[in-house]
Design a protein around this motif. Structure first.
Motif, mmCIF file in Angstrom:
data_model
loop_
_atom_site.group_PDB
_atom_site.id
_atom_site.type_symbol
_atom_site.label_atom_id
_atom_site.label_comp_id
_atom_site.label_asym_id
_atom_site.label_seq_id
_atom_site.Cartn_x
_atom_site.Cartn_y
_atom_site.Cartn_z
ATOM 1 N N ARG A 190 0.821 -1.215 0.000
ATOM 2 C CA ARG A 190 0.000 0.000 0.000
ATOM 3 C C ARG A 190 0.854 1.263 0.000
ATOM 4 O O ARG A 190 0.548 2.220 -0.712
ATOM 5 C CB ARG A 190 -0.946 0.001 1.205
ATOM 6 N N GLU A 191 1.924 1.267 0.783
ATOM 7 C CA GLU A 191 2.713 2.492 0.891
ATOM 8 C C GLU A 191 3.534 2.760 -0.363
ATOM 9 O O GLU A 191 3.698 3.914 -0.764
ATOM 10 C CB GLU A 191 3.617 2.427 2.136
ATOM 11 N N ILE A 192 4.054 1.702 -0.986
ATOM 12 C CA ILE A 192 4.780 1.890 -2.240
ATOM 13 C C ILE A 192 3.851 2.480 -3.302
ATOM 14 O O ILE A 192 4.187 3.449 -3.986
ATOM 15 C CB ILE A 192 5.375 0.555 -2.738
ATOM 16 N N SER A 193 2.680 1.895 -3.422
ATOM 17 C CA SER A 193 1.740 2.372 -4.440
ATOM 18 C C SER A 193 1.192 3.752 -4.088
ATOM 19 O O SER A 193 0.853 4.541 -4.980
ATOM 20 C CB SER A 193 0.585 1.378 -4.610
ATOM 21 N N SER A 194 1.113 4.074 -2.806
ATOM 22 C CA SER A 194 0.642 5.396 -2.402
ATOM 23 C C SER A 194 1.627 6.483 -2.805
ATOM 24 O O SER A 194 1.230 7.575 -3.224
ATOM 25 C CB SER A 194 0.411 5.443 -0.887
ATOM 26 N N VAL A 195 2.919 6.178 -2.679
ATOM 27 C CA VAL A 195 3.944 7.146 -3.074
ATOM 28 C C VAL A 195 3.948 7.321 -4.592
ATOM 29 O O VAL A 195 3.920 8.439 -5.117
ATOM 30 C CB VAL A 195 5.335 6.702 -2.585
ATOM 31 N N ILE A 196 3.970 6.189 -5.309
ATOM 32 C CA ILE A 196 4.021 6.234 -6.768
ATOM 33 C C ILE A 196 2.719 6.781 -7.348
ATOM 34 O O ILE A 196 2.713 7.514 -8.333
ATOM 35 C CB ILE A 196 4.307 4.830 -7.350
ATOM 36 N N GLY A 197 1.608 6.405 -6.721
ATOM 37 C CA GLY A 197 0.305 6.836 -7.222
ATOM 38 C C GLY A 197 -0.106 8.190 -6.698
ATOM 39 O O GLY A 197 0.118 9.221 -7.333
ATOM 40 N N GLY A 198 -0.686 8.208 -5.513
ATOM 41 C CA GLY A 198 -1.215 9.447 -4.956
ATOM 42 C C GLY A 198 -0.167 10.505 -4.697
ATOM 43 O O GLY A 198 -0.423 11.701 -4.859
ATOM 44 N N GLY A 199 1.034 10.088 -4.292
ATOM 45 C CA GLY A 199 2.070 11.055 -3.986
ATOM 46 C C GLY A 199 2.449 11.929 -5.167
ATOM 47 O O GLY A 199 2.726 13.121 -5.012
ATOM 48 N N PHE A 200 2.462 11.341 -6.357
ATOM 49 C CA PHE A 200 2.870 12.070 -7.556
ATOM 50 C C PHE A 200 1.699 12.508 -8.430
ATOM 51 O O PHE A 200 1.884 13.311 -9.344
ATOM 52 C CB PHE A 200 3.821 11.207 -8.398
ATOM 53 N N ALA A 201 0.514 11.976 -8.181
ATOM 54 C CA ALA A 201 -0.630 12.238 -9.063
ATOM 55 C C ALA A 201 -0.920 13.724 -9.273
ATOM 56 O O ALA A 201 -1.062 14.165 -10.417
ATOM 57 C CB ALA A 201 -1.874 11.518 -8.539
ATOM 58 N N PRO A 202 -1.033 14.541 -8.221
ATOM 59 C CA PRO A 202 -1.326 15.961 -8.455
ATOM 60 C C PRO A 202 -0.253 16.660 -9.287
ATOM 61 O O PRO A 202 -0.567 17.512 -10.125
ATOM 62 C CB PRO A 202 -1.396 16.543 -7.032
ATOM 63 N N MET A 203 1.013 16.286 -9.045
ATOM 64 C CA MET A 203 2.101 16.913 -9.809
ATOM 65 C C MET A 203 2.072 16.481 -11.273
ATOM 66 O O MET A 203 2.275 17.300 -12.178
ATOM 67 C CB MET A 203 3.447 16.561 -9.178
ATOM 68 N N ILE A 204 1.804 15.198 -11.494
ATOM 69 C CA ILE A 204 1.732 14.697 -12.870
ATOM 70 C C ILE A 204 0.556 15.343 -13.596
ATOM 71 O O ILE A 204 0.678 15.750 -14.759
ATOM 72 C CB ILE A 204 1.605 13.166 -12.871
ATOM 73 N N CYS A 205 -0.577 15.439 -12.926
ATOM 74 C CA CYS A 205 -1.748 16.074 -13.537
ATOM 75 C C CYS A 205 -1.460 17.537 -13.872
ATOM 76 O O CYS A 205 -1.843 18.020 -14.948
ATOM 77 C CB CYS A 205 -2.949 15.981 -12.598
ATOM 78 N N SER A 206 -0.789 18.235 -12.970
ATOM 79 C CA SER A 206 -0.444 19.636 -13.227
ATOM 80 C C SER A 206 0.487 19.751 -14.431
ATOM 81 O O SER A 206 0.316 20.632 -15.286
ATOM 82 C CB SER A 206 0.227 20.250 -11.990
ATOM 83 N N TRP A 207 1.486 18.872 -14.494
ATOM 84 C CA TRP A 207 2.441 18.892 -15.604
ATOM 85 C C TRP A 207 1.741 18.623 -16.930
ATOM 86 O O TRP A 207 1.985 19.294 -17.933
ATOM 87 C CB TRP A 207 3.541 17.876 -15.360
ATOM 88 N N LEU A 208 0.855 17.622 -16.939
ATOM 89 C CA LEU A 208 0.120 17.289 -18.165
ATOM 90 C C LEU A 208 -0.756 18.454 -18.618
ATOM 91 O O LEU A 208 -0.864 18.748 -19.812
ATOM 92 C CB LEU A 208 -0.738 16.037 -17.949
ATOM 93 N N LEU A 209 -1.371 19.105 -17.637
ATOM 94 C CA LEU A 209 -2.233 20.239 -17.964
ATOM 95 C C LEU A 209 -1.420 21.385 -18.567
ATOM 96 O O LEU A 209 -1.848 22.029 -19.536
ATOM 97 C CB LEU A 209 -2.964 20.710 -16.710
ATOM 98 N N ILE A 210 -0.233 21.617 -18.015
ATOM 99 C CA ILE A 210 0.631 22.679 -18.544
ATOM 100 C C ILE A 210 1.113 22.337 -19.959
ATOM 101 O O ILE A 210 1.144 23.187 -20.851
ATOM 102 C CB ILE A 210 1.836 22.899 -17.607
#
Length: 258
Positions: A190-210
């Motif tokens: 759970r913690e590995i996937s939380s870091v890779i998933g939720g931890g980076f999701a907002p940043m990845i979404c922001s980057w994609l939007l830009i």
């Protein structure tokens, strides 16, 4: 508030007793107590199961953090409120988030109950499968700038992304592991996937939007993570009513307690 919640959790856990399964094993199985630390055992013997469970949590966790955090950023910086010339008001979306969270809490209990009746695997696959197409629904609704449609997007997000799979995970994930390293296996996955998933999701979404200037790549990214979750979920066995005293990881056709 986090300090208060942490203190309350500490008080509760101090007075909790161990599960009957763990107590029985601790009293009757000295070999388990003499083995290496559970984390070492989990990584050594259960890495394949850990990897699958991590991927099973990757999609839901990515979508969850996107719904709970990035939705606020998206509507307040990209969406013009219907009938105005201003971006969607932050006070409105935060109120909507609170309402969505209430729906999410109810849905977690509901999905968990349904999985008790119809099985962990089919319900988890159902929610994950719906999660593949829901990102396109969310952003279409958000992009309207109409309050009730934005609210609908957030509520659906909490039901199917933020809390949907979690309602099943709390039973499903521990049941997928054997007693030897159950807690360690679930925690690492759970913690590995939380870091890779939720931890980076907002940043990845922001980057994609830009980079692309619209929400479609964001929806594709979220859908892809859920497709991976569907595939991983298909590869693990059903576990409802599994005999939790079994030392090894779950496989199809095991003993059931009911």
């Amino acid at each position: 508030f986090s300090i208060l919640i942490t203190f309350a959790a500490w008080l509760i856990r101090r007075h909790l007793t161990e599960s009957p399964v763990f107590t029985e094993l601790k009293e009757t199985t000295k070999d388990i107590q003499e083995e290496a630390a559970p984390l070492v055992q989990a990584v050594k013997h259960g890495w394949k199961r850990i990897a699958l469970v991590a991927i099973m949590n990757w999609g839901p966790n990515t979508s969850s953090y996107t719904v709970q955090t990035f939705f606020v950023t998206f509507v307040t910086t990209q969406v013009v409120a219907h009938g105005t010339d201003d971006f969607f008001p932050r006070s409105t979306i935060t109120d909507i988030q609170l309402i969505g969270a209430i729906f999410g809490i109810i849905s977690a209990f509901t999905w968990g109950y349904i999985s008790d009746k119809f099985g962990r695997k089919p319900i988890y696959l159902l929610i994950a499968g719906i999660g593949v197409i829901m990102p396109f629904v969310y952003f279409n609704l958000l992009n309207t700038g109409i309050v009730w449609m934005v609210a609908l997007a957030v509520i659906l997000g909490y039901i199917f992304a933020a809390y949907g799979n979690v309602g099943v995970q709390m039973s499903y994930f521990p049941e997928l592991f054997g007693t030897r390293y159950r807690y360690a296996g679930v925690t690492v996955a759970r913690e590995i996937s939380s870091v890779i998933g939720g931890g980076f999701a907002p940043m990845i979404c922001s980057w994609l939007l830009i980079q692309f200037g619209n929400w479609i790549p964001l929806a594709i990214y979220l859908a892809f993570t859920m497709v991976c979750t569907v595939v991983a979920s298909w590869l693990v066995p059903e576990t409802v009513d599994r005999d939790l005293t079994i030392v090894t990881d779950a496989v199809d056709g095991e003993a059931r307690t009911a």
